[in-house]
Design a protein around this motif. Structure first.
Motif, PDB file in Angstrom:
ATOM      1  N   PRO A 148      -4.652  -3.803   4.801  1.00 45.64           N
ATOM      2  CA  PRO A 148      -5.770  -4.520   4.169  1.00 45.64           C
ATOM      3  C   PRO A 148      -5.877  -4.276   2.669  1.00 45.64           C
ATOM      4  CG  PRO A 148      -6.474  -3.577   6.257  1.00 45.64           C
ATOM      5  CD  PRO A 148      -5.089  -3.051   5.999  1.00 45.64           C
ATOM      6  N   GLU A 149      -5.672  -3.024   2.225  1.00 42.07           N
ATOM      7  CA  GLU A 149      -5.805  -2.745   0.799  1.00 42.07           C
ATOM      8  C   GLU A 149      -4.697  -3.417  -0.010  1.00 42.07           C
ATOM      9  OE1 GLU A 149      -3.509   0.874   2.452  1.00 42.07           O
ATOM     10  OE2 GLU A 149      -5.004  -0.592   3.132  1.00 42.07           O
ATOM     11  N   VAL A 150      -3.521  -3.581   0.594  1.00 37.28           N
ATOM     12  CA  VAL A 150      -2.429  -4.264  -0.097  1.00 37.28           C
ATOM     13  C   VAL A 150      -2.717  -5.759  -0.190  1.00 37.28           C
ATOM     14  CG1 VAL A 150       0.031  -4.799  -0.032  1.00 37.28           C
ATOM     15  CG2 VAL A 150      -0.761  -2.514   0.612  1.00 37.28           C
ATOM     16  N   VAL A 151      -3.167  -6.349   0.908  1.00 38.10           N
ATOM     17  CA  VAL A 151      -3.499  -7.774   0.890  1.00 38.10           C
ATOM     18  C   VAL A 151      -4.617  -8.047  -0.107  1.00 38.10           C
ATOM     19  CG1 VAL A 151      -4.351  -9.720   2.270  1.00 38.10           C
ATOM     20  CG2 VAL A 151      -2.690  -8.117   3.253  1.00 38.10           C
ATOM     21  N   ALA A 152      -5.592  -7.138  -0.189  1.00 39.85           N
ATOM     22  CA  ALA A 152      -6.665  -7.299  -1.171  1.00 39.85           C
ATOM     23  C   ALA A 152      -6.111  -7.268  -2.595  1.00 39.85           C
ATOM     24  CB  ALA A 152      -7.711  -6.201  -0.980  1.00 39.85           C
ATOM     25  N   GLY A 153      -5.158  -6.362  -2.847  1.00 38.52           N
ATOM     26  CA  GLY A 153      -4.540  -6.316  -4.166  1.00 38.52           C
ATOM     27  C   GLY A 153      -3.770  -7.584  -4.473  1.00 38.52           C
ATOM     28  N   LEU A 154      -3.094  -8.121  -3.468  1.00 37.98           N
ATOM     29  CA  LEU A 154      -2.344  -9.361  -3.665  1.00 37.98           C
ATOM     30  C   LEU A 154      -3.281 -10.535  -3.966  1.00 37.98           C
ATOM     31  CD1 LEU A 154       0.292  -8.920  -0.813  1.00 37.98           C
ATOM     32  CD2 LEU A 154       0.664  -8.654  -3.277  1.00 37.98           C
ATOM     33  N   ARG A 155      -4.473 -10.512  -3.390  1.00 36.41           N
ATOM     34  CA  ARG A 155      -5.447 -11.568  -3.722  1.00 36.41           C
ATOM     35  C   ARG A 155      -5.842 -11.494  -5.189  1.00 36.41           C
ATOM     36  NH1 ARG A 155      -8.358  -9.965   1.180  1.00 36.41           N
ATOM     37  NH2 ARG A 155      -7.618 -11.243   2.921  1.00 36.41           N
ATOM     38  N   ARG A 156      -6.034 -10.282  -5.700  1.00 37.32           N
ATOM     39  CA  ARG A 156      -6.382 -10.132  -7.118  1.00 37.32           C
ATOM     40  C   ARG A 156      -5.255 -10.682  -7.996  1.00 37.32           C
ATOM     41  NH1 ARG A 156      -9.810  -8.719  -4.320  1.00 37.32           N
ATOM     42  NH2 ARG A 156     -10.209 -10.929  -4.683  1.00 37.32           N
ATOM     43  N   PRO A 170      14.811  -5.854   5.661  1.00 36.81           N
ATOM     44  CA  PRO A 170      14.640  -6.833   6.748  1.00 36.81           C
ATOM     45  C   PRO A 170      13.511  -6.493   7.712  1.00 36.81           C
ATOM     46  CG  PRO A 170      16.973  -6.433   6.367  1.00 36.81           C
ATOM     47  CD  PRO A 170      16.222  -5.445   5.508  1.00 36.81           C
ATOM     48  N   ASP A 171      13.292  -5.196   7.970  1.00 31.79           N
ATOM     49  CA  ASP A 171      12.227  -4.840   8.911  1.00 31.79           C
ATOM     50  C   ASP A 171      10.833  -5.013   8.319  1.00 31.79           C
ATOM     51  OD1 ASP A 171      12.686  -2.599   7.196  1.00 31.79           O
ATOM     52  OD2 ASP A 171      11.631  -1.308   8.604  1.00 31.79           O
ATOM     53  N   GLN A 172      10.749  -5.343   7.031  1.00 26.55           N
ATOM     54  CA  GLN A 172       9.453  -5.570   6.383  1.00 26.55           C
ATOM     55  C   GLN A 172       9.123  -7.052   6.242  1.00 26.55           C
ATOM     56  OE1 GLN A 172      10.456  -3.239   2.844  1.00 26.55           O
ATOM     57  NE2 GLN A 172       8.938  -1.688   3.432  1.00 26.55           N
ATOM     58  N   LEU A 173      10.003  -7.924   6.724  1.00 25.81           N
ATOM     59  CA  LEU A 173       9.787  -9.365   6.554  1.00 25.81           C
ATOM     60  C   LEU A 173       8.563  -9.848   7.328  1.00 25.81           C
ATOM     61  CD1 LEU A 173      13.504 -10.532   6.715  1.00 25.81           C
ATOM     62  CD2 LEU A 173      11.960 -10.790   4.751  1.00 25.81           C
ATOM     63  N   ALA A 174       8.316  -9.292   8.504  1.00 26.28           N
ATOM     64  CA  ALA A 174       7.142  -9.704   9.276  1.00 26.28           C
ATOM     65  C   ALA A 174       5.859  -9.350   8.527  1.00 26.28           C
ATOM     66  CB  ALA A 174       7.158  -9.052  10.659  1.00 26.28           C
ATOM     67  N   GLY A 175       5.823  -8.177   7.911  1.00 33.26           N
ATOM     68  CA  GLY A 175       4.667  -7.791   7.100  1.00 33.26           C
ATOM     69  C   GLY A 175       4.476  -8.710   5.910  1.00 33.26           C
ATOM     70  N   ALA A 176       5.592  -9.182   5.331  1.00 34.18           N
ATOM     71  CA  ALA A 176       5.500 -10.132   4.227  1.00 34.18           C
ATOM     72  C   ALA A 176       4.830 -11.423   4.680  1.00 34.18           C
ATOM     73  CB  ALA A 176       6.892 -10.416   3.662  1.00 34.18           C
ATOM     74  N   GLY A 177       5.103 -11.829   5.920  1.00 41.26           N
ATOM     75  CA  GLY A 177       4.462 -13.022   6.455  1.00 41.26           C
ATOM     76  C   GLY A 177       2.960 -12.845   6.583  1.00 41.26           C
ATOM     77  N   VAL A 178       2.519 -11.673   7.021  1.00 45.65           N
ATOM     78  CA  VAL A 178       1.088 -11.391   7.120  1.00 45.65           C
ATOM     79  C   VAL A 178       0.446 -11.465   5.736  1.00 45.65           C
ATOM     80  CG1 VAL A 178      -0.636  -9.648   7.733  1.00 45.65           C
ATOM     81  CG2 VAL A 178       1.376  -9.994   9.187  1.00 45.65           C
ATOM     82  N   ALA A 179       1.114 -10.887   4.735  1.00 44.56           N
ATOM     83  CA  ALA A 179       0.587 -10.918   3.376  1.00 44.56           C
ATOM     84  C   ALA A 179       0.476 -12.351   2.858  1.00 44.56           C
ATOM     85  CB  ALA A 179       1.484 -10.091   2.455  1.00 44.56           C
ATOM     86  N   ALA A 180       1.506 -13.163   3.096  1.00 41.85           N
ATOM     87  CA  ALA A 180       1.479 -14.549   2.637  1.00 41.85           C
ATOM     88  C   ALA A 180       0.355 -15.335   3.319  1.00 41.85           C
ATOM     89  CB  ALA A 180       2.824 -15.215   2.893  1.00 41.85           C
ATOM     90  N   ASP A 181       0.127 -15.049   4.598  1.00 39.10           N
ATOM     91  CA  ASP A 181      -0.972 -15.705   5.308  1.00 39.10           C
ATOM     92  C   ASP A 181      -2.323 -15.262   4.754  1.00 39.10           C
ATOM     93  OD1 ASP A 181       0.734 -17.097   6.991  1.00 39.10           O
ATOM     94  OD2 ASP A 181       0.611 -15.620   8.609  1.00 39.10           O
ATOM     95  N   GLY A 182      -2.415 -13.992   4.355  1.00 40.15           N
ATOM     96  CA  GLY A 182      -3.669 -13.461   3.849  1.00 40.15           C
ATOM     97  C   GLY A 182      -4.020 -13.922   2.458  1.00 40.15           C
TER      98      GLY A 182
END
Length: 306
Positions: A148-156, A170-182
């Protein structure tokens, strides 16, 4: 016009500890603007995007923006920023800028604020600051980008009008998708196609294909054809080794969402810049060259080019 959407510069006395690793010996030297101009002359590249080089401090960002201000060939800078450390300027009681943003804003020639939010944050963006990047690949947690704190930073970052470059395993690609959605209004650039494990192949490459395809479903994500030669066998890679990965990227992102980058000088571990550009141009259909090798980078990073 050819735009190299991803290259680096560094000086050995600048604090780049990763260059001390034995495998980095071939590129363990200074790479300056003078070297960059030789690289451009050899490849025929017209403009570039200078990307942070894992020094992970604001001083590097300030140095790079100063270099860009006096180097017409550098059309934009992707500076380092700690995604998780950004404060929320709209939160109750928030009264100061995040230190990193404030330092970047101190560069001479900063552009004026373009929105009420930026004015309230006392933020002025340097004209050639086009994006930011954190060393996500260094975090052990494969879901770090989904925190959550990373997604909040990405919003800023999105509210500041900056692109977010993602250098991930490669194992972080799914997390990247969550960030892009957020951050649906954010603009994300997947560096090095998410680092497909070309040298290993097999199941790892199959998993990468699936995860990249899922990430490409997000319309706010584009990807760079960069860093592939150093994911392959440095000494023995061929165009045929890279062809399936490039074809997959073209299929899932489409030619309008791919940017070419040299990843110079890191790419020199496996090849020279001329060969990598020739390989990339051979693997991308000729009708898509204008987009992949220039137009998409200019549009994604909103580069101001004469």
């Amino acid at each position: 016009m050819i735009i190299d959407a991803h290259h680096h510069l560094w000086r050995l006395d600048g604090g780049y500890g990763w260059l001390d690793e034995p495998a980095m010996a071939p590129i363990r030297r200074d790479y300056t603007v003078s070297d960059l101009r030789g690289h451009l002359a050899a490849t025929g590249v017209d403009r570039t995007v200078l990307v942070e080089a894992a020094r992970c401090d604001t001083a590097e960002s300030i140095e790079f923006l100063a270099l860009a201000a006096e180097t017409p060939e550098i059309a934009g800078v992707v500076a380092w920023l700690d995604f998780a450390a950004l404060a929320d300027p709209t939160a109750a009681g928030a009264s100061t800028d995040p230190a990193a943003i404030a330092a970047l804003a101190a560069i001479p020639g900063a552009a004026p604020p373009s929105s009420q939010l930026l004015k309230s944050w006392s933020y002025e963006r340097p004209a050639k600051l086009v994006g930011v990047r954190d060393q996500v690949q260094a975090h052990a947690d494969p879901r770090w980008l989904a925190r959550p704190e990373v997604v909040a930073g990405l919003r800023r970052i999105s509210e500041l009008g900056l692109v977010v470059d993602l250098v991930v395993r490669p194992d972080q690609l799914a997390g990247a998708g969550v960030a892009a959605d957020g951050v649906p209004l954010g603009r994300f650039v997947l560096d090095h196609l998410g680092k497909p494990p070309l040298a290993a192949g097999g199941a790892g490459l199959a998993s990468w294909r699936d995860e990249v395809a899922r990430l490409a479903e997000r319309p706010n994500v584009v990807a760079k054809l960069s860093g592939l030669v150093t994911e392959a066998d440095w000494a023995r890679w061929t165009d045929d080794d890279l062809a399936p990965v490039v074809a997959h990227a073209l299929a899932v992102f489409g030619p309008q969402r791919l940017l070419w980058g040299s990843d110079w000088p890191v790419a020199e571990l496996a090849t020279d810049a001329v060969r990598w550009l020739a390989t990339a141009r051979a693997l991308v259909p000729s009708q898509d060259h204008d987009a992949v090798f220039g137009g998409n980078a200019a549009r994604t990073y909103q580069l101001e080019i004469d």
